[in-house]
Design a protein around this motif. Structure first.
Motif: not given
Length: 370
Positions: A140-141, A154-155, A323-327
């Protein structure tokens, strides 16, 4: 109350989790490690003992439920809600009817909810997590690197800690596609003879036909998951898939499917048709122009499996927008859109403008006094 399955350490009684690095069940308290198969055998024996004791408590629980009155929930909410009792602290775990694995909000105990992955609801396969939460944070970073105008939220570390490991239900299809496609094509040749330039046009009718076999085409079976986001996380390598055992879910969140096989097959067929047409088109080369005249793609045979795939997920709302983040929990591929902080952008532009103005003023002063 519905039943839950807990994963207790046989050495110290702590809550065990599936460890993505060792691919074993691991206790975070005493570091005991045991294979998934061995652990499943242990809890199967323990369940037999518990079942005998629980039979005598059924009547008591029924009486309690008769006296239970829900004042704050409407009927639709009650129909979609299941209440479990944590065997570690006695707290109530409230979940929707599709939740399969979760955490007790009172003691943090990791639990798998019985009945959610049994019988016809039992997945055929699971791809275990290969990357842990630390790897998800690092990815993510890295995703934020070089992006200057991201809002500070976000950080923030407390924000990153909200990353959740989730097993997403997928329908996985093996499909044979038969195609018959015709194209109109054109070749152009230009040459000169003396002062005259000639152009020659040649037109062709091209036909391609054959079959393509697609293996392990995934379509997510969860209403909660955005289909485009899940497709963006592909590919998953199915060679890591193993026969499903609920112990793999320990330490993670999991949902059973709530989109049926037929609905997912419709989405898979659309993708297969596009991929088939693209693959056949790539075999036609060397033409100035090419257009598809007709295309017939038929799905002849298919085989379906139900599987759980690993995803690290982070949801954030900023200025009213989600906002969606996926890994991908197997490969580490990360996807997600980032907003730009307009205030930070214009502050940057203003600062740069003032700096440039000062430099120009100094240069003008130097020039004037030379």
């Amino acid at each position: 109350m519905s039943e839950i399955k807990e994963y207790k350490c046989p050495a110290c009684g702590g809550a065990m989790e599936f460890d993505s690095k060792s691919q074993k069940m691991k206790c975070p308290y005493c570091d005991t490690e045991i294979s998934v198969d061995e652990y499943e055998s242990l809890i199967a024996k323990a369940d037999q003992v518990v079942a005998a004791d629980a039979a005598s408590d059924v009547e008591t629980e029924q009486k309690k439920s008769e006296n239970y009155t829900a004042h704050d929930w409407n009927q639709d909410e009650i129909d979609n809600m299941v209440v479990y009792i944590c065997q570690s602290c006695g707290g109530e775990i409230t979940a929707d009817k599709n939740t399969g694995a979760t955490t007790c909000p009172f003691c943090g105990n990791r639990v798998v909810l019985k009945g959610q992955f049994e019988g016809a609801l039992k997945p055929d396969y699971v791809i275990p997590f290969k990357l842990d939460k630390k790897a998800a944070k690092e990815a993510y970073y890295k995703h934020l690197t070089g992006k200057a105008f991201i809002p500070s939220v976000f950080r923030q570390e407390n924000h990153i800690d909200e990353i959740v490991g989730l097993y997403v239900p997928f329908w996985v299809f093996n499909i044979e596609s038969e195609a018959d496609i015709s194209y109109d094509a054109e070749k152009i040749r230009v040459w000169k003879s003396g002062d005259t330039e000639y152009t020659e046009h040649k037109y062709y009718k091209i036909r391609r036909g054959g079959t393509i076999y697609f293996e392990h085409v995934p379509e997510d079976g969860s209403v909660k998951m955005d289909d485009a986001l899940m497709e963006s996380l592909e590919p998953y390598d199915f060679k890591d898939a193993v026969p499903f055992k609920s112990a793999y879910l320990a330490g993670y969140v999991a949902d059973r499917y709530d989109v049926d096989q037929d609905e997912c097959m419709k989405r898979a067929k659309k993708r297969i048709r596009r991929s088939t047409e693209d693959s056949f088109r790539e075999t036609v080369n060397g033409y100035y122009a090419l257009s598809t005249q007709s295309s017939t793609v038929n799905i002849r045979d298919s085989k379906t499996s139900y599987a759980m795939y690993p995803v690290w997920l982070l949801n954030t709302t900023w200025k009213g927008q989600k906002y969606t983040f996926a890994m991908n929990g197997q490969s580490g591929k990360i996807v997600g859109d980032l907003p730009a902080d307009e205030g930070a952008f214009w502050k940057y532009v203003g600062t740069r403008g003032i700096l440039i103005s000062v430099i120009l003023y100094i240069i003008m002063m130097v020039v004037m006094f030379l």
